[in-house]
Design an enzyme around this catalytic site. Structure first.
Site, PDB file in Angstrom:
ATOM      1  CD1 TRP A 100      -1.831  -2.260   2.119  1.00 11.67           C
ATOM      2  CD2 TRP A 100      -2.669  -1.735   0.111  1.00 11.67           C
ATOM      3  NE1 TRP A 100      -2.655  -3.281   1.737  1.00 11.67           N
ATOM      4  CE2 TRP A 100      -3.190  -2.986   0.512  1.00 11.67           C
ATOM      5  CE3 TRP A 100      -3.051  -1.206  -1.122  1.00 11.67           C
ATOM      6  CZ2 TRP A 100      -4.085  -3.711  -0.285  1.00 11.67           C
ATOM      7  CZ3 TRP A 100      -3.934  -1.930  -1.920  1.00 11.67           C
ATOM      8  CH2 TRP A 100      -4.438  -3.158  -1.500  1.00 11.67           C
ATOM      9  CG  ASP A 167      -2.779   3.972   4.771  1.00 13.69           C
ATOM     10  OD1 ASP A 167      -3.769   3.801   5.503  1.00 13.69           O
ATOM     11  OD2 ASP A 167      -2.556   3.296   3.742  1.00 13.69           O
ATOM     12  CE  LYS A 191      -7.642  -3.209   6.002  1.00 13.48           C
ATOM     13  NZ  LYS A 191      -7.397  -4.487   5.320  1.00 13.48           N
TER      14      LYS A 191
END
Length: 354
Positions: A100, A167, A191
């Site tokens: 990511w 992030d 999440k």
């Protein structure tokens, strides 16, 4: 029996949140209308959005400190683009700790010079780089706090005068940090916070409005702040469930409480991984994630037996990411300690059979 859900995301949610959300889908606020069929401009949902944004800042200790919370769409993947669009004037520094982070770097390169100040690609991202230098003239420094795929987590963040962007998709609200160090935080809801479909962005307003380029309306953070997350129709259900989950966390005692629980879960599983001769951890011990524990068997011939055992025990989502293999136990906030104990018992049972 509800399964022990170790899925990496979308992930487990608190049972009481699921119950309240299911009720709202049928009849929201006793209005004989479903949550997902009412106007997002209605007083009922505007109150939900306001509460969700307020709870996010409250849980992070950022109320009345110059920050705004907005709920957007497109996941963290769209934020890779939006961060650079809104903040990258000439040069930005990025820490590459996995898939990511690498994707974020790729998007940013379209807007200016991108310096990869540190990377763990040389060892398949199984550790967090240390000792890197952030240029003082960088517009911002971007990092990923927790790497879901391989299971590493930043335990400390650099001291820098450069704007700090993070992030936090897979560990937001899971541990106490000095959140005032960060100028922009973003996290996909799926999440620790809610279902897929919305993304929380926390922004220190003073960092915006400094790039000269024209920013498309729907990619402009200032537009979303001004419109209070209503520049377009928001993901009503995802925002509502996120609000319920944040309220659940607040009622439990907030991040301080849940961090203690998360540490117990992680300690229980990692202790067994290190003790049990049939298992071995994948990442560097000092960088192990409390959210995503990755490990593998030392004897591949036991895979079929182990897979049957944990499946029969009601465990779900334990297989590792296809790019890593092995196993990945995701232990997000709503996963009870008991579920981790069930997994540990299975690991010990396999050892006893050997």
């Amino acid at each position: 029996m509800k399964k022990h859900n170790f899925s990496a995301g979308p992930c487990i949610l608190p049972q009481e949140v699921l119950e309240k959300a299911s009720e709202a889908v049928l009849n929201f606020n006793d209005d004989n209308l479903s949550l997902i069929e009412i106007s997002h401009r209605s007083k009922s949902f505007v109150e939900v959005m306001e509460k969700a944004r307020s709870l996010a800042l409250e849980l992070l200790g950022l109320e009345n400190k110059g920050y705004k919370a907005v709920f957007l769409q497109g996941g963290a993947s769209l934020e890779f683009l939006m961060v650079a669009y809104n903040l990258l004037h000439k040069k930005a520094a990025y820490l590459n700790t996995g898939t990511w982070a690498n994707n974020a770097i790729k998007e940013a390169k379209a807007f200016g010079e991108v310096l990869e100040v540190g990377s763990s690609k040389d060892k398949d991202f199984n550790y967090i780089p240390k000792g890197y230098t952030i240029p003082e003239d960088a517009d911002y420094f971007h990092c990923t706090s927790n790497n879901t795929i391989v299971g590493t987590q930043m335990k400390a963040f650099p001291e820098t005068n450069v704007s700090l962007v993070c992030d936090m998709s897979s560990d937001i609200f899971s541990r106490q940090l000095d959140f005032e160090k960060f100028d922009l935080i973003y996290a996909g809801a799926q999440k620790n916070m809610g279902p897929a479909g919305t993304t929380l962005v926390i922004i220190k307003e003073e960092i915006l409005g400094k790039v000269e380029r024209q920013i498309p309306t729907m990619l402009d953070y200032q537009v979303h702040i001004a419109k209070e997350s209503m520049a377009n129709t928001p993901s009503v259900f995802a925002v509502y469930v996120s609000m319920l989950t944040m309220q659940w966390l607040k009622d439990l005692g907030g991040i301080k409480f849940i961090e203690e629980v998360n540490n117990k879960k992680a300690a229980l599983l990692y202790t067994e991984i290190d003790r049990n001769s049939l298992f071995i951890g994948i990442v560097a011990k000092e960088d192990r994630s409390t959210m995503n524990a990755t490990f593998t068997l030392t004897d591949a011939s036991l895979k079929e037996t182990f897979d049957i055992m944990w499946s029969n025990a009601g465990i779900n989502g334990l297989n590792g990411h296809r790019s890593v293999g092995g196993y990945r136990a995701s232990m997000y906030n709503a996963l009870p300690l008991y579920s981790v104990q069930v997994l540990v018992d299975i690991m010990q049972e396999l050892e006893a059979k050997k």
